[in-house]
Motif scaffolding. Structure first.
Motif, PDB file in Angstrom:
ATOM      1  N   HIS A  33       0.784  -1.471   0.755  1.00 17.65           N
ATOM      2  CA  HIS A  33      -0.047  -0.774   0.249  1.00 17.65           C
ATOM      3  C   HIS A  33       1.196   1.155   0.283  1.00 17.65           C
ATOM      4  CE1 HIS A  33      -3.172  -1.831   0.570  1.00 17.65           C
ATOM      5  NE2 HIS A  33      -2.449  -2.813   1.776  1.00 17.65           N
ATOM      6  N   PRO A  34       1.140   1.731  -1.268  1.00 15.71           N
ATOM      7  CA  PRO A  34       1.729   3.150  -1.263  1.00 15.71           C
ATOM      8  C   PRO A  34       1.892   4.110  -1.087  1.00 15.71           C
ATOM      9  CG  PRO A  34       1.940   1.576  -3.612  1.00 15.71           C
ATOM     10  CD  PRO A  34       1.125   1.301  -2.260  1.00 15.71           C
ATOM     11  N   VAL A  35       2.118   5.288   0.046  1.00 21.70           N
ATOM     12  CA  VAL A  35       2.012   6.261   1.032  1.00 21.70           C
ATOM     13  C   VAL A  35       1.326   6.790  -0.671  1.00 21.70           C
ATOM     14  CG1 VAL A  35       2.372   8.159   1.961  1.00 21.70           C
ATOM     15  CG2 VAL A  35       3.259   5.614   2.770  1.00 21.70           C
ATOM     16  N   HIS A  36       1.814   7.220  -1.697  1.00 19.68           N
ATOM     17  CA  HIS A  36       1.908   7.679  -2.818  1.00 19.68           C
ATOM     18  C   HIS A  36       1.593   6.881  -3.910  1.00 19.68           C
ATOM     19  CE1 HIS A  36       3.267  11.500  -0.041  1.00 19.68           C
ATOM     20  NE2 HIS A  36       4.075  10.584   0.005  1.00 19.68           N
ATOM     21  N   ILE A  37       0.151   7.243  -4.286  1.00 17.54           N
ATOM     22  CA  ILE A  37      -0.006   5.510  -5.058  1.00 17.54           C
ATOM     23  C   ILE A  37       0.224   6.265  -6.283  1.00 17.54           C
ATOM     24  CG2 ILE A  37      -2.480   6.189  -4.943  1.00 17.54           C
ATOM     25  CD1 ILE A  37      -1.032   2.490  -5.777  1.00 17.54           C
ATOM     26  N   PHE A  38       0.017   7.261  -7.062  1.00 17.50           N
ATOM     27  CA  PHE A  38       0.045   7.964  -8.164  1.00 17.50           C
ATOM     28  C   PHE A  38       1.702   8.271  -8.764  1.00 17.50           C
ATOM     29  CE2 PHE A  38       0.595  11.963 -10.968  1.00 17.50           C
ATOM     30  CZ  PHE A  38      -0.096  11.408 -12.178  1.00 17.50           C
ATOM     31  N   GLY A  39       2.244   9.005  -7.688  1.00 18.53           N
ATOM     32  CA  GLY A  39       3.552   8.648  -7.751  1.00 18.53           C
ATOM     33  C   GLY A  39       4.679   7.651  -8.133  1.00 18.53           C
ATOM     34  N   PHE A  40       3.898   6.345  -7.335  1.00 22.35           N
ATOM     35  CA  PHE A  40       4.261   5.751  -7.794  1.00 22.35           C
ATOM     36  C   PHE A  40       4.193   4.699  -9.242  1.00 22.35           C
ATOM     37  CE2 PHE A  40       2.770   0.358  -7.001  1.00 22.35           C
ATOM     38  CZ  PHE A  40       4.517  -0.244  -7.051  1.00 22.35           C
ATOM     39  N   LEU A  41       2.747   4.983  -9.524  1.00 23.06           N
ATOM     40  CA  LEU A  41       2.881   4.316 -10.525  1.00 23.06           C
ATOM     41  C   LEU A  41       3.501   5.365 -11.964  1.00 23.06           C
ATOM     42  CD1 LEU A  41      -1.150   3.871 -10.020  1.00 23.06           C
ATOM     43  CD2 LEU A  41       0.749   1.433 -10.451  1.00 23.06           C
ATOM     44  N   ALA A  42       2.967   6.060 -11.663  1.00 22.57           N
ATOM     45  CA  ALA A  42       3.824   7.242 -12.837  1.00 22.57           C
ATOM     46  C   ALA A  42       5.873   6.835 -12.480  1.00 22.57           C
ATOM     47  CB  ALA A  42       3.945   8.572 -12.202  1.00 22.57           C
ATOM     48  N   LEU A  43       6.176   6.787 -11.169  1.00 20.75           N
ATOM     49  CA  LEU A  43       7.520   6.322 -11.097  1.00 20.75           C
ATOM     50  C   LEU A  43       7.870   5.418 -12.251  1.00 20.75           C
ATOM     51  CD1 LEU A  43      10.772   7.249 -11.139  1.00 20.75           C
ATOM     52  CD2 LEU A  43      10.288   6.810  -8.402  1.00 20.75           C
ATOM     53  N   GLN A 121      13.741  13.117  -0.062  1.00 19.37           N
ATOM     54  CA  GLN A 121      13.931  12.148  -1.468  1.00 19.37           C
ATOM     55  C   GLN A 121      12.185  13.248  -1.599  1.00 19.37           C
ATOM     56  OE1 GLN A 121      16.703  11.546  -3.747  1.00 19.37           O
ATOM     57  NE2 GLN A 121      17.618  11.514  -1.181  1.00 19.37           N
ATOM     58  N   SER A 122      13.111  13.494  -3.236  1.00 16.49           N
ATOM     59  CA  SER A 122      11.477  14.411  -3.970  1.00 16.49           C
ATOM     60  C   SER A 122      11.239  13.064  -4.879  1.00 16.49           C
ATOM     61  CB  SER A 122      12.048  15.406  -4.572  1.00 16.49           C
ATOM     62  OG  SER A 122      10.635  15.274  -5.153  1.00 16.49           O
ATOM     63  N   ILE A 123       9.513  12.452  -5.057  1.00 17.00           N
ATOM     64  CA  ILE A 123       9.585  11.286  -6.152  1.00 17.00           C
ATOM     65  C   ILE A 123       9.603  12.029  -7.311  1.00 17.00           C
ATOM     66  CG2 ILE A 123       7.389  10.155  -6.625  1.00 17.00           C
ATOM     67  CD1 ILE A 123       6.238  10.439  -3.896  1.00 17.00           C
ATOM     68  N   LEU A 124       8.983  13.524  -7.189  1.00 12.48           N
ATOM     69  CA  LEU A 124       9.290  14.106  -8.735  1.00 12.48           C
ATOM     70  C   LEU A 124      10.289  14.696  -9.278  1.00 12.48           C
ATOM     71  CD1 LEU A 124       7.678  16.131 -10.979  1.00 12.48           C
ATOM     72  CD2 LEU A 124       7.098  17.815  -9.302  1.00 12.48           C
ATOM     73  N   GLY A 125      11.040  15.149  -8.209  1.00 12.02           N
ATOM     74  CA  GLY A 125      12.803  15.350  -8.624  1.00 12.02           C
ATOM     75  C   GLY A 125      13.172  14.056  -9.349  1.00 12.02           C
TER      76      GLY A 125
END
Length: 161
Positions: A33-43, A121-125
């Motif tokens: 269960h990722p904390v940031h599901i959208f960031g997880f999928l995008a990355l 760390q930054s997901i977007l970066g």
């Protein structure tokens, strides 16, 4: 350009499929269960596309030696991207190449997406750095294809004339 776009389209479709299977297994079957599901999928999507782009570039530009280099790159990334051991415990060689490996940024971003705030760390970066590696691979591939424009490609099919 059309040939390159067809390769990019194929890589993109394969990337979506790989991410769907991986995320489905990780989240649906293993219970992640990722904390940031959208960031997880995008990355995951950007990482898959980038690695396919790098492999395509090496295989198309250098043929069989390029495929071998892609395998060496995979081995180097497994050892030097902080995925198995912390950077401080890695041999000096891996510490030096660490910032030059796309998997380094993929792993850092995934840690952030899965666990939340990990080491600032930054997901977007990290996603943008991984994307930059993919863009560079595709620009290099386009350059190689442009240089070969009038030479054509060798076919090994028995039906090729």
């Amino acid at each position: 350009l059309e040939w390159l776009l067809s390769k990019l389209t194929t890589a993109s479709i394969m990337s979506v499929g790989q991410v769907a299977v991986l995320a489905g297994v990780m989240c649906g079957i293993l219970g992640l269960h990722p904390v940031h599901i959208f960031g997880f999928l995008a990355l995951l999507l950007v990482t898959s596309w980038t690695f396919m782009s790098i492999t395509n570039f090496l295989a198309i530009a250098l043929n069989n030696p390029g495929r071998f280099i892609a395998m060496l790159l995979l081995v180097l990334q497994l050892g030097g991207s902080e995925g198995v051991f912390p950077l401080q415990t890695l041999p000096k060689f891996f510490q030096v190449i660490n910032p030059w490996l796309p998997m380094t940024y993929a792993i850092r971003g995934l840690r952030q997406a899965i666990s939340g705030d990990v080491g600032g760390q930054s997901i977007l970066g990290n996603t943008l750095v991984v994307l930059a590696f993919g863009i560079v691979a595709n620009v290099l591939l386009y350059t190689v294809l442009s240089l070969r424009h009038n030479r054509g490609f060798a076919h090994t099919s028995p039906t090729a004339a």
